[in-house]
Design an enzyme around this catalytic site. Sequence first.
Site, PDB file in Angstrom:
ATOM      1  N   SER A 324      15.109  13.512 -49.878  1.00 11.92           N
ATOM      2  CA  SER A 324      13.745  13.368 -50.374  1.00 11.92           C
ATOM      3  C   SER A 324      13.684  13.329 -51.907  1.00 11.92           C
ATOM      4  CB  SER A 324      12.879  14.498 -49.796  1.00 11.92           C
ATOM      5  OG  SER A 324      11.524  14.275 -50.018  1.00 11.92           O
ATOM      6  N   ASP A 335      19.463   3.481 -60.784  1.00 13.01           N
ATOM      7  CA  ASP A 335      18.915   2.140 -61.021  1.00 13.01           C
ATOM      8  C   ASP A 335      18.778   1.836 -62.510  1.00 13.01           C
ATOM      9  OD1 ASP A 335      18.803   1.761 -58.337  1.00 13.01           O
ATOM     10  OD2 ASP A 335      16.632   1.556 -58.178  1.00 13.01           O
ATOM     11  N   LYS A 349      15.963  10.638 -46.441  1.00 10.81           N
ATOM     12  CA  LYS A 349      14.554  10.898 -46.124  1.00 10.81           C
ATOM     13  C   LYS A 349      13.697  10.238 -47.200  1.00 10.81           C
ATOM     14  CE  LYS A 349      10.982  14.353 -45.439  1.00 10.81           C
ATOM     15  NZ  LYS A 349      10.063  13.750 -46.425  1.00 10.81           N
TER      16      LYS A 349
END
Length: 464
Positions: A324, A335, A349
């Site tokens: 999560s 990224d 998740k």
Amino acid sequence: MIRAGRNPQSTPRGALALATCLALLSGAAGAQDTTPSKEQILESLQNGEQVELRLPDPEEQLPLEDLRKFTEVFSRIKDAYVEEVDDRTLLENAIKGMLSNLDPHSTYLAPKEFEQLEESTSGEFGGLGIEVGMEDGFVKVIAPIDDTPAQKAGVQAGDLIIKLGDQPVKGMSLEEAVKLMRGKPGTTLTLTIMREGESAPIEIDVVRDIIKVKSIKSRLIENGYGYVRITQFQAETGSEFVRALDDLKKDNKGKLDGVVIDLRNNPGGILQAAVEAADALLDEGLIVYTEGRIQSSRLRFSAKPGDHIAGTPIVVLINGGSASASEILAGALQDHHRAVVMGTQSFGKGSVQTVIPLDETHAIKMTTARYFTPDGRSIQAKGITPDIEVKPARLTEFDGKPFFTEADLSGHLENGDSEADGEPAEDGSDADASPVDRDYQLRSALNLLKGMKILDRGSQGQSN
């Protein structure tokens, strides 16, 4: 289209029945329509006027046959079940059933469950100290929480709990299992566990305690290299993370050469805390966005200018217990090429749960959106793939010193240094063992940061 004119043989009661039926149909549609109200239909019929009615779209209206089936089952249970069941219990069980079959994270929160949810996000609650979910009807350990009875007893991420005490878990709801795991501090619960690589179930005795979760731990693991462990994302984690970075710089008496951010076995928590942590390390750009069916579930979070450690190299450690909010932080830094992500595949998740109050004491927790990393990757059921895979390993060091060296040869040339030849260097064996000596993944992260520092120093020398 159906046109209804006045029928001389119709009675007001018949008109009322027609109007009521049509009103129910229009209400069941759950969408805007122009169907006249019951009163308008009655008035028009009594005045001899034609009434134009639009039937609701069959694809939008509630399935009336299924609703009749529901009321039939409700009535049968009320009349014939072996024990008397009150209406409230039956309706609450129906609500639980609706939510529990959507996904593992949507659930109905009765007063006690609502209170437990608030406790878990505040950082103090009673129990064993594990974050759990459901898999194939069993309770799966997402991650044991640091410094809790479960972690100290040896519970590991990925363990499947098949029995709680003497009670089999199969057939229980997650709420029922959590209720059994919570209890009076000092009492013992035996967990029967299936673990990958083990041929037989394992029994682990865990003594319940008050769980106080410290969100951030930090220290210098070597001169110039800082370590920040985030155990869980709580309301204050973002600000605590920034303070931890400041403390590391202060302890180092200057800029750091590298930082390891440890998100292993971090089950997640509050989204905003993960966003704040990412914002502290990014100078600009998207951190995370969410996509759902309703407008309020479509959110975007971006970094404000200012990198708190001014470009210091970062390695983020993740594993199968990182879930999560942990995956949001790792994915954002990955990224933006702000950190090297190391370890093993994360939990996956990538869904957003919204707590929707029904009244002062009841609520539903429902999945309303999915998380996406800045590059548009969905975390759900995939997780974050590390840039460098490093699996856990047991470190066993051996003496790699050669049998003899040049200095052992008779008549060898002196080194010429001012320091005495042949004087053995201190090996630090008396010093306290560092966590790096016991943790292969952490050692790998530190070695990578050192390598990056050497390369950076070399490139600066060439440019000069």
